[in-house]
Design a protein around this motif. Structure first.
Motif, PDB file in Angstrom:
ATOM      1  N   UNK A 132       0.858  -1.181   0.000  1.00  0.00           N
ATOM      2  CA  UNK A 132       0.000   0.000   0.000  1.00  0.00           C
ATOM      3  C   UNK A 132       0.892   1.229   0.000  1.00  0.00           C
ATOM      4  N   UNK A 133       0.719   2.094  -0.984  1.00  0.00           N
ATOM      5  CA  UNK A 133       1.443   3.369  -1.017  1.00  0.00           C
ATOM      6  C   UNK A 133       0.490   4.471  -0.578  1.00  0.00           C
ATOM      7  N   UNK A 134       0.821   5.125   0.552  1.00  0.00           N
ATOM      8  CA  UNK A 134      -0.075   6.166   1.062  1.00  0.00           C
ATOM      9  C   UNK A 134       0.628   6.941   2.180  1.00  0.00           C
ATOM     10  N   UNK A 135      -0.165   7.580   2.998  1.00  0.00           N
ATOM     11  CA  UNK A 135       0.337   8.492   4.023  1.00  0.00           C
ATOM     12  C   UNK A 135       1.077   7.764   5.141  1.00  0.00           C
ATOM     13  N   UNK A 136       2.147   8.393   5.628  1.00  0.00           N
ATOM     14  CA  UNK A 136       2.887   7.835   6.756  1.00  0.00           C
ATOM     15  C   UNK A 136       2.020   7.747   8.004  1.00  0.00           C
ATOM     16  N   UNK A 137       1.002   8.595   8.085  1.00  0.00           N
ATOM     17  CA  UNK A 137       0.117   8.579   9.256  1.00  0.00           C
ATOM     18  C   UNK A 137      -0.701   7.306   9.351  1.00  0.00           C
ATOM     19  N   UNK A 138      -0.729   6.512   8.285  1.00  0.00           N
ATOM     20  CA  UNK A 138      -1.491   5.260   8.302  1.00  0.00           C
ATOM     21  C   UNK A 138      -0.867   4.216   9.220  1.00  0.00           C
ATOM     22  N   UNK A 139       0.435   4.368   9.492  1.00  0.00           N
ATOM     23  CA  UNK A 139       1.150   3.307  10.205  1.00  0.00           C
ATOM     24  C   UNK A 139       0.559   3.012  11.579  1.00  0.00           C
ATOM     25  N   UNK A 140       0.134   4.045  12.298  1.00  0.00           N
ATOM     26  CA  UNK A 140      -0.430   3.815  13.622  1.00  0.00           C
ATOM     27  C   UNK A 140      -1.652   2.918  13.571  1.00  0.00           C
ATOM     28  N   UNK A 141      -2.515   3.143  12.584  1.00  0.00           N
ATOM     29  CA  UNK A 141      -3.703   2.302  12.439  1.00  0.00           C
ATOM     30  C   UNK A 141      -3.333   0.900  11.981  1.00  0.00           C
ATOM     31  N   UNK A 142      -2.358   0.804  11.077  1.00  0.00           N
ATOM     32  CA  UNK A 142      -1.910  -0.507  10.598  1.00  0.00           C
ATOM     33  C   UNK A 142      -1.372  -1.344  11.752  1.00  0.00           C
ATOM     34  N   UNK A 143      -0.598  -0.685  12.622  1.00  0.00           N
ATOM     35  CA  UNK A 143       0.005  -1.412  13.741  1.00  0.00           C
ATOM     36  C   UNK A 143      -0.974  -1.669  14.875  1.00  0.00           C
ATOM     37  N   UNK A 144      -2.205  -1.234  14.706  1.00  0.00           N
ATOM     38  CA  UNK A 144      -3.263  -1.554  15.666  1.00  0.00           C
ATOM     39  C   UNK A 144      -4.232  -2.583  15.092  1.00  0.00           C
ATOM     40  N   UNK A 145      -3.892  -3.116  13.924  1.00  0.00           N
ATOM     41  CA  UNK A 145      -4.810  -4.015  13.209  1.00  0.00           C
ATOM     42  C   UNK A 145      -4.319  -5.458  13.249  1.00  0.00           C
ATOM     43  N   UNK A 146      -4.988  -6.305  12.481  1.00  0.00           N
ATOM     44  CA  UNK A 146      -4.644  -7.717  12.454  1.00  0.00           C
ATOM     45  C   UNK A 146      -3.327  -8.032  11.776  1.00  0.00           C
ATOM     46  N   UNK A 147      -2.721  -7.054  11.066  1.00  0.00           N
ATOM     47  CA  UNK A 147      -1.424  -7.297  10.416  1.00  0.00           C
ATOM     48  C   UNK A 147      -0.277  -6.680  11.220  1.00  0.00           C
ATOM     49  N   UNK A 148      -0.545  -6.318  12.447  1.00  0.00           N
ATOM     50  CA  UNK A 148       0.489  -5.749  13.312  1.00  0.00           C
ATOM     51  C   UNK A 148       1.699  -6.674  13.371  1.00  0.00           C
ATOM     52  N   UNK A 149       2.882  -6.074  13.226  1.00  0.00           N
ATOM     53  CA  UNK A 149       4.116  -6.829  13.291  1.00  0.00           C
ATOM     54  C   UNK A 149       4.511  -7.515  12.002  1.00  0.00           C
ATOM     55  N   UNK A 150       3.639  -7.489  10.988  1.00  0.00           N
ATOM     56  CA  UNK A 150       3.931  -8.143   9.716  1.00  0.00           C
ATOM     57  C   UNK A 150       4.311  -7.156   8.615  1.00  0.00           C
ATOM     58  N   UNK A 151       4.331  -5.868   8.950  1.00  0.00           N
ATOM     59  CA  UNK A 151       4.449  -4.826   7.933  1.00  0.00           C
ATOM     60  C   UNK A 151       5.819  -4.163   7.970  1.00  0.00           C
ATOM     61  N   UNK A 152       6.395  -3.953   6.801  1.00  0.00           N
ATOM     62  CA  UNK A 152       7.621  -3.189   6.651  1.00  0.00           C
ATOM     63  C   UNK A 152       7.322  -1.857   5.995  1.00  0.00           C
ATOM     64  N   UNK A 153       8.217  -0.879   6.187  1.00  0.00           N
ATOM     65  CA  UNK A 153       8.008   0.472   5.687  1.00  0.00           C
ATOM     66  C   UNK A 153       9.269   0.962   4.987  1.00  0.00           C
ATOM     67  N   UNK A 154       9.110   1.499   3.767  1.00  0.00           N
ATOM     68  CA  UNK A 154      10.238   2.057   3.028  1.00  0.00           C
ATOM     69  C   UNK A 154       9.793   3.362   2.378  1.00  0.00           C
ATOM     70  N   UNK A 155      10.767   4.139   1.921  1.00  0.00           N
ATOM     71  CA  UNK A 155      10.468   5.427   1.304  1.00  0.00           C
ATOM     72  C   UNK A 155       9.584   5.270   0.070  1.00  0.00           C
ATOM     73  N   UNK A 156       8.937   6.351  -0.296  1.00  0.00           N
ATOM     74  CA  UNK A 156       8.080   6.355  -1.482  1.00  0.00           C
ATOM     75  C   UNK A 156       8.886   5.943  -2.710  1.00  0.00           C
ATOM     76  N   UNK A 157       8.314   5.100  -3.560  1.00  0.00           N
ATOM     77  CA  UNK A 157       9.031   4.670  -4.766  1.00  0.00           C
ATOM     78  C   UNK A 157       9.375   5.850  -5.683  1.00  0.00           C
ATOM     79  N   UNK A 158      10.451   5.700  -6.452  1.00  0.00           N
ATOM     80  CA  UNK A 158      10.941   6.790  -7.299  1.00  0.00           C
ATOM     81  C   UNK A 158      11.204   6.290  -8.713  1.00  0.00           C
TER      82      UNK A 158
END
Length: 449
Positions: free
Chosen positions: A274-300
């Motif tokens: 999912x490419x979107x806002x950095x603010x999404x991470x807090x909600x992602x880490x409160x969901x069922x995929x918590x701990x399974x997600x990696x984060x990298x800079x926006x693609x270029x």
């Protein structure tokens, strides 16, 4: 801003149609007109961070029993239409508004928002200097602050580490869009999108993400002479790539997806990236995929970075009859104490990000933030709103053009692009129509000189 620009914005606002039936919005807070109690109306985008704010209203009421707050939640596009129409016509329907970084400088120049510089600056406990400098500049006009940031964000790529490991794919720290498209094809299944990308029409919906792709592909909305560039090879290549990626590897019915829909899809194991806002991470880490997600800079593609810069802010309407009470709420909701309150009551991963330097030094937040907190801070310090793409531009802004007309231009052009997503017209046809729409606004900038 000249008087002619003000008239143009006011006229455009009057043309906006908004349905505010009870079925279209939700109000939360403290209703009623009790004797000796001031009731404030806050119009807010219905993002998770704002929903959390409504849950914590009882804490505000403990400190201010004489102030009640009624929050009206709206979809992002409906919110923009409603509050723009309200301030442009002097309606005074809302005391406080959730206002984006695009609107604040324009509205501040128009005296539609209350200047809060002195209130915030003269309160040592508020600590105005603690705000991230790029975010503070984004809510200022001529060094005066017209709203206070509730949360700030850039954009990054979120991906399922477990799915990548199973597929034998290693995500680079700085991926290219070509790499991401390839990964999305490999990871798409009948039950899971390879990637979720915004497709809902709107300058703040589809074009928030698509414009960053255009930037890094070497395109731009306008050149330095305010000539529209939507039919340039670079703009066309970026839009074609985006639509092809959605068609080959994206979610079903992309035209109905913006931030909240992609959040739901990704958080429920129905998207690999999912490419979107950095603010999404807090909600992602409160969901069922918590701990399974990696984060990298926006693609270029052609640039080093391509993340956006945005903040949702609380502004006080200049038409409000209760500005002192409104300030008390805005101060509370954007303070250090509020960030700590969210952390202690709802979980540190849900703390509104990207506004204050000090929160990134809080041990509990650093621990809960894991990969995303430090990366968010770093990305927000790296983006360049003065030149986000390959070529110079005559405005400051990454995922939007900071002119009053862009709200209407972006909305109209996005609808043409969505017709391309639905294959009702070709990309060439969509961009030729978009070029005409954008050029009319460009010609107005030329007249302003």
């Amino acid at each position: 801003m000249t008087r002619s620009t003000q008239r143009r914005l006011g006229a455009a606002s009057l043309g906006l149609s908004v349905a505010l039936a009870l079925s279209g919005c939700a109000g939360f807070g403290n209703l009623g007109n009790e004797p000796g109690v001031t009731t404030l109306t806050l119009a807010s985008v219905n993002n998770p961070q704002m929903q959390d704010m409504s849950r914590l209203l009882p804490e505000f009421n403990k400190q201010h029993p004489d102030i009640k707050v009624n929050i009206i939640f709206l979809e992002e596009g409906d919110l923009r239409n409603a509050i723009t129409k309200d301030v442009a016509t002097g309606g005074g329907q809302y005391d406080i508004m959730t206002v984006g970084a695009y609107e604040v400088p324009i509205w501040g120049e128009n005296d539609w928002l209350v200047d809060v510089t002195d209130r915030a600056g003269n309160d040592p406990s508020y600590d105005l200097d603690d705000l991230f400098e790029p975010v503070r500049k984004g809510v200022s006009f001529e060094d005066r602050v017209y709203a206070l940031p509730f949360y700030g964000e850039s954009s990054f790529l979120m991906y399922r580490k477990d799915l990548f490991e199973q597929a034998g794919i290693e995500m680079p720290e700085r991926p290219t869009w070509e790499q991401v498209a390839s990964y999305a094809k490999q990871l798409k299944t009948p039950d899971r999108a390879g990637i979720c990308l915004r497709g809902k029409p709107g300058w703040g919906d589809l074009f928030a993400s698509l414009t960053t792709v255009v930037n890094t592909f070497g395109g731009q909305w306008y050149d330095m002479n305010w000539d529209a560039q939507l039919t340039s090879p670079e703009f066309k290549e970026a839009v074609t790539f985006y639509l092809d990626t959605l068609a080959e590897s994206g979610q079903a019915d992309p035209a109905s997806f913006s931030f909240t829909e992609c959040l739901d899809l990704f958080s429920t194991d129905r998207a690999a990236m999912w490419y979107d806002a950095t603010s999404a991470a807090g909600s992602v880490e409160s969901s069922g995929v918590k701990g399974k997600v990696g984060y990298v800079r926006a693609p270029v593609k052609e640039t080093t970075d391509s993340g956006w810069l945005w903040s949702w802010n609380l502004g006080i309407s200049a038409e409000s009859d209760d500005q002192d009470a409104a300030w008390e709420f805005v101060r509370w909701a954007t303070s250090k104490e509020y960030l700590s309150l969210v952390g202690s009551e709802l979980g540190w991963e849900r703390t509104p990000p990207g506004t204050r330097e000090s929160i990134y030094e809080v041990p509990e937040y650093k621990a809960a933030g894991g990969e995303f907190a430090a990366l968010t801070k770093q990305i927000m310090s790296e983006v360049n709103p003065e030149k986000p793409g390959v070529n110079p531009q005559p405005w400051i802004g990454i995922q939007y053009v900071s002119i009053p007309e862009f709200q209407d231009v972006g909305n109209q052009v996005s609808q043409e692009i969505v017709d391309g997503i639905a294959r009702r017209q070709t990309v060439d046809e969509a961009l030729e129509k978009g070029q005409e729409i954008a050029q009319r606004a460009g010609d107005l900038q030329k007249e302003e000189g």
